[in-house]
Scaffold this motif. Structure first.
Motif, PDB file in Angstrom:
ATOM      1  N   ARG A   1       0.813  -1.220   0.000  1.00 32.52           N
ATOM      2  CA  ARG A   1       0.000   0.000   0.000  1.00 32.52           C
ATOM      3  C   ARG A   1       0.847   1.271   0.000  1.00 32.52           C
ATOM      4  O   ARG A   1       1.616   1.477  -0.910  1.00 32.52           O
ATOM      5  CB  ARG A   1      -0.997  -0.016   1.162  1.00 32.52           C
ATOM      6  CG  ARG A   1      -2.130  -1.004   0.904  1.00 32.52           C
ATOM      7  CD  ARG A   1      -3.309  -0.716   1.805  1.00 32.52           C
ATOM      8  NE  ARG A   1      -4.393  -1.679   1.566  1.00 32.52           N
ATOM      9  CZ  ARG A   1      -5.303  -1.996   2.454  1.00 32.52           C
ATOM     10  NH1 ARG A   1      -5.291  -1.430   3.643  1.00 32.52           N
ATOM     11  NH2 ARG A   1      -6.243  -2.856   2.158  1.00 32.52           N
TER      12      ARG A   1
ATOM     13  N   ILE B   1     -20.042  -5.995   0.830  1.00 35.06           N
ATOM     14  CA  ILE B   1     -18.832  -6.104   0.014  1.00 35.06           C
ATOM     15  C   ILE B   1     -17.831  -7.127   0.534  1.00 35.06           C
ATOM     16  O   ILE B   1     -17.873  -7.547   1.672  1.00 35.06           O
ATOM     17  CB  ILE B   1     -18.104  -4.741  -0.055  1.00 35.06           C
ATOM     18  CG1 ILE B   1     -17.847  -4.243   1.390  1.00 35.06           C
ATOM     19  CG2 ILE B   1     -18.920  -3.747  -0.838  1.00 35.06           C
ATOM     20  CD1 ILE B   1     -16.802  -3.184   1.480  1.00 35.06           C
TER      21      ILE B   1
ATOM     22  N   HIS C   1     -18.895   2.054   2.204  1.00 34.81           N
ATOM     23  CA  HIS C   1     -18.471   2.584   0.913  1.00 34.81           C
ATOM     24  C   HIS C   1     -18.107   1.399   0.022  1.00 34.81           C
ATOM     25  O   HIS C   1     -17.238   0.608   0.365  1.00 34.81           O
ATOM     26  CB  HIS C   1     -17.263   3.500   1.133  1.00 34.81           C
ATOM     27  CG  HIS C   1     -16.789   4.179  -0.115  1.00 34.81           C
ATOM     28  ND1 HIS C   1     -17.646   4.626  -1.094  1.00 34.81           N
ATOM     29  CD2 HIS C   1     -15.553   4.496  -0.542  1.00 34.81           C
ATOM     30  CE1 HIS C   1     -16.949   5.184  -2.062  1.00 34.81           C
ATOM     31  NE2 HIS C   1     -15.670   5.109  -1.754  1.00 34.81           N
TER      32      HIS C   1
ATOM     33  N   SER D   1     -16.087   0.423  -2.047  1.00 32.22           N
ATOM     34  CA  SER D   1     -14.830   0.963  -2.573  1.00 32.22           C
ATOM     35  C   SER D   1     -14.410   0.358  -3.898  1.00 32.22           C
ATOM     36  O   SER D   1     -14.067   1.060  -4.829  1.00 32.22           O
ATOM     37  CB  SER D   1     -13.703   0.699  -1.578  1.00 32.22           C
ATOM     38  OG  SER D   1     -14.165   0.672  -0.283  1.00 32.22           O
TER      39      SER D   1
ATOM     40  N   ASP E   1     -18.596   3.129   7.093  1.00 30.29           N
ATOM     41  CA  ASP E   1     -17.272   2.557   6.812  1.00 30.29           C
ATOM     42  C   ASP E   1     -16.834   3.138   5.476  1.00 30.29           C
ATOM     43  O   ASP E   1     -17.315   2.733   4.423  1.00 30.29           O
ATOM     44  CB  ASP E   1     -17.360   1.028   6.746  1.00 30.29           C
ATOM     45  CG  ASP E   1     -16.051   0.409   6.266  1.00 30.29           C
ATOM     46  OD1 ASP E   1     -15.042   1.134   6.180  1.00 30.29           O
ATOM     47  OD2 ASP E   1     -16.052  -0.806   5.965  1.00 30.29           O
ATOM     48  N   LEU E   2     -15.917   4.105   5.550  1.00 29.65           N
ATOM     49  CA  LEU E   2     -15.528   4.855   4.349  1.00 29.65           C
ATOM     50  C   LEU E   2     -14.448   4.164   3.530  1.00 29.65           C
ATOM     51  O   LEU E   2     -14.149   4.578   2.410  1.00 29.65           O
ATOM     52  CB  LEU E   2     -15.012   6.232   4.761  1.00 29.65           C
ATOM     53  CG  LEU E   2     -16.010   7.364   4.848  1.00 29.65           C
ATOM     54  CD1 LEU E   2     -15.282   8.664   5.127  1.00 29.65           C
ATOM     55  CD2 LEU E   2     -16.827   7.487   3.564  1.00 29.65           C
ATOM     56  N   GLY E   3     -13.802   3.154   4.080  1.00 31.13           N
ATOM     57  CA  GLY E   3     -12.729   2.498   3.330  1.00 31.13           C
ATOM     58  C   GLY E   3     -11.484   3.352   3.293  1.00 31.13           C
ATOM     59  O   GLY E   3     -10.718   3.376   4.250  1.00 31.13           O
TER      60      GLY E   3
ATOM     61  N   SER F   1      -9.106   3.669   6.592  1.00 25.27           N
ATOM     62  CA  SER F   1      -7.767   3.082   6.671  1.00 25.27           C
ATOM     63  C   SER F   1      -6.687   4.155   6.745  1.00 25.27           C
ATOM     64  O   SER F   1      -6.819   5.224   6.155  1.00 25.27           O
ATOM     65  CB  SER F   1      -7.475   2.245   5.420  1.00 25.27           C
ATOM     66  OG  SER F   1      -8.249   1.086   5.397  1.00 25.27           O
TER      67      SER F   1
ATOM     68  N   ALA G   1      -3.382   1.271   9.607  1.00 31.67           N
ATOM     69  CA  ALA G   1      -4.099   1.639  10.828  1.00 31.67           C
ATOM     70  C   ALA G   1      -5.571   1.736  10.484  1.00 31.67           C
ATOM     71  O   ALA G   1      -5.940   1.873   9.314  1.00 31.67           O
ATOM     72  CB  ALA G   1      -3.605   2.986  11.363  1.00 31.67           C
TER      73      ALA G   1
END
Ligand code: PLP
Length: 474
Positions: free
Chosen positions: A107, A188, A236, A238, A268-270, A300, A310
Motif C-alpha cells: 500500500r 462487500i 463505501h 470501494s 465505513d468509508l474504506g 484506513s 491503521a
C-alpha cells in the motif's frame, strides 16, 4: 571401486549407508563458512532437512545418483537452505505497476517525516503511555486524538490496527447480539478475507439485509428497524461500482432516521480522504460524512491517507468512548511505531499543500503528466543504452489508484514498454522479480510495461541496474 550399477545410482540399503552424517558434513569447508555466515544452529537444521529429504527419496524407492550423496554436492544445497531462512524474505521492491495504492506491494509509501518519526521512537524509550506533564501513567490514545479531531471536525477519535479492526470493534461495542441493517448493494468483500457478512458473524451481530443489489430506499431501512436493531451501517463500495438504475440513501437521510429511533449510524468509508489532488474529488471525505450526522466513521491509514497501516475511528464523543473502553480495543491497539508514523503523516495534512508534496501517495496521484512522461522517457533511453536487444518505447497508458478506491478511474500515465525478444515478456518479468531490488511491472499483449507513475525518485537507476542483472541471468 564403484561397480557400473552403483555408478548409475544407488538404491535401498546401500544408498542409505552412503548418506554422509551431519557431523561429517559440518567438517567440510562449505559448511564451515556457512556456519560463520548463518550460525551453527541454522546450518545443522538445514543439513538435517536436506539429508532427511534424500533419505525419504531413497526409502520411497527413488534411485539417487551417487554423486548426489557426495558432501561436495550436498554442501551448496545446505547453504541455500540456510540462506532462505537467514535473509529476511520481506524486502523493498520497485513498483512499476502503475497501481499507486497496491495492497500486495505494501500500500502506501511513508513520507520522510513519518519514517523519521518511526526511527526515533523505535530506537529509544518514549512517552507512549506516560504523561510528561503529570509524571504519571498516560494514554497512548492521547497522542493522536487531538490532531485527528482538528483535521476532521470530529468530537473524538481512536486508532486501531486497521480498518477491518475498526469495523469489528464498532460492531462488538454496539451490536453484539443485536441487529445491524445494511443495504444489499453494500455487502462487500475487500481483498478476499474481509467480507461484511463474515465480520458481522465474528462480532456476533446479526445482519439484516435491506433493499436490492441496485436500489435501496429510506423506506427499506425504516421497515427493517425493530426492537433489537442497534445500528444502520453504510459501507463505501470501494472496489466496485453499481451503475445504471441505482439508488442509495445518503448519510444525512440515514442519520435522521437512525436518530429518530435512538440508533447509531456508522459509515465505513474504506479509504477516507482528508485532502488530496483533484483526481480524488469523487471520493467521499471524512468531514462530509461527519457533517451529515454519522456517529462513527471508520477509514484506513494506509490507503488514500498515505500513512501506516491503521484503522481510524472518528465520531461523536459517547460512541467513540464506548469503543475505547471495550475489552477488544486492547487486543486491536496500535504500537508506538504506527502511532509515530500516523502522527507525522497527519501533521503534514495541517498544511494541505505540504501534504500534497511530502506524502508519496498524494504526490503520485497528483503528479503532472509531463513529469511522468519525462521519467518514462529517461528510463527508456537508459534501457536502450544498455545496448542489448531490448526494444523500448514510451507510450501513454492508464494507471490506477488501487487500494480498492475509485475502481473505474483511469489515471493518465506513461509507460516504458519493453519487447524483450528473444525472451518473452513473462520470462523477463520473472527475472526482474529475482533482481536486487526486484522490479514488478505489468504484462500487456506480449510486452512488459514499466509505469512511470509509481516509480519513485532515484529508482530509475535501480531499474537499469536490475535490467542488467536480469539480462545476464541464465
Ligand atoms: C479497505 C477497506 C476495508 C478494510 O480496511 P483495512 O485497513 O485493509 O483493514 C474495510 N472497508 C472498506 C469499505 C474498505 O475499502
Amino acid at each position: 571401486m564403484a561397480s557400473p550399477k552403483e555408478k548409475a545410482g544407488k538404491s535401498g540399503q546401500a544408498a542409505l549407508r552412503s548418506l554422509p552424517s551431519v557431523e561429517e558434513l559440518l567438517e567440510t569447508e562449505a559448511l564451515k563458512s556457512a556456519m560463520t555466515a548463518y550460525g551453527r544452529g541454522l546450518v545443522v537444521l538445514s543439513a538435517r532437512a536436506v539429508i532427511g529429504r534424500l533419505r525419504q527419496d531413497i526409502i520411497s524407492g527413488k534411485t539417487v545418483p551417487e554423486e548426489m550423496l557426495a558432501p561436495e554436492h550436498l554442501g551448496p544445497l545446505i547453504q541455500d537452505e540456510s540462506a532462505v531462512i537467514y535473509y529476511p524474505s520481506l524486502k523493498r521492491l520497485v513498483n512499476a505497476t502503475g497501481v499507486v495504492v497496491h495492497t500486495n506491494l505494501g500500500r502506501s509509501v511513508l513520507a520522510p517525516e513519518a519514517i523519521e518519526a518511526v526511527a526515533a521512537v523505535a530506537g529509544s524509550y518514549s512517552n507512549l503511555e506516560y504523561s510528561l506533564e503529570k509524571g504519571a501513567r498516560g494514554s497512548r490514545h492521547d497522542h493522536i486524538e487531538r490532531i485527528i479531531t482538528a483535521l476532521t471536525g470530529a468530537e473524538a477519535a481512536l486508532v486501531v490496527n486497521n480498518n477491518a479492526a475498526a469495523v469489528l470493534l464498532a460492531l462488538a461495542a454496539f451490536a453484539a447480539g443485536r441487529e445491524v441493517v445494511v443495504s444489499r448493494g453494500e455487502l462487500i468483500e475487500i481483498g478476499g478475507s474481509f467480507r461484511i457478512p463474515e465480520i458481522m458473524a465474528a462480532s456476533s451481530a446479526r445482519l439484516v439485509e435491506v433493499g436490492t443489489t441496485n436500489k435501496t430506499k429510506l423506506a427499506d431501512y425504516q421497515k427493517a428497524i425493530g426492537t433489537s436493531t442497534s445500528m444502520l451501517l453504510h459501507i463505501h463500495t470501494s472496489n466496485f461500482k453499481i451503475v445504471g438504475f441505482t439508488a442509495e440513501v445518503p448519510i444525512a437521510g440515514l442519520s435522521a432516521l437512525a436518530h429518530e429511533h435512538g440508533l447509531i449510524v456508522m459509515d465505513d468509508l474504506g479509504s477516507g480522504v482528508l485532502a488530496g489532488p483533484p483526481v480524488l474529488a469523487g471520493e467521499p471525505s471524512v468531514a462530509d460524512s461527519l457533517a451529515a450526522g454519522a456517529d462513527i466513521v471508520t477509514f484506513s491509514g494506509d490507503k488514500l491517507l498515505g500513512g501506516p497501516q491503521a484503522g481510524i475511528v472518528v465520531g461523536k464523543a459517547g460512541p467513540v468512548k464506548k469503543m475505547k473502553s471495550h475489552p477488544m480495543a486492547r487486543a486491536l491497539r496500535v504500537d508506538k511505531m504506527t502511532l509515530a508514523a500516523l502522527q507525522a503523516t497527519l501533521s503534514l495534512y495541517l498544511k494541505p499543500e505540504e501534504a500534497m508534496k511530502r506524502i508519496p501517495t498524494l504526490r503520485m496521484l497528483g503528479e503532472p503528466e509531463a513529469d511522468i512522461e519525462n521519467r518514462a522517457a529517461e528510463l527508456a533511453a537508459c534501457l536502450a543504452a544498455l545496448g542489448s536487444d531490448l526494444a523500448t518505447q514510451v507510450e501513454k497508458a492508464a494507471a490506477k489508484v488501487g487500494g480498492g478506491a475509485l475502481p473505474l478511474l483511469e489515471l493518465d500515465s506513461y509507460v516504458c514498454a519493453i519487447s524483450p525478444a528473444p525472451l518473452t515478456a513473462e520470462q523477463l518479468a520473472g527475472r526482474l522479480r529475482r533482481t536486487d531490488p526486484p522490479v514488478v511491472g505489468r504484462i500487456h499483449k506480449g510486452r512488459l510495461l514499466l509505469d512511470a507513475r509509481t516509480i519513485l525518485p532515484g529508482e530509475t537507476e535501480e531499474i537499469v541496474s536490475a535490467m542488467k542483472q536480469a539480462l545476464s541471468q541464465k
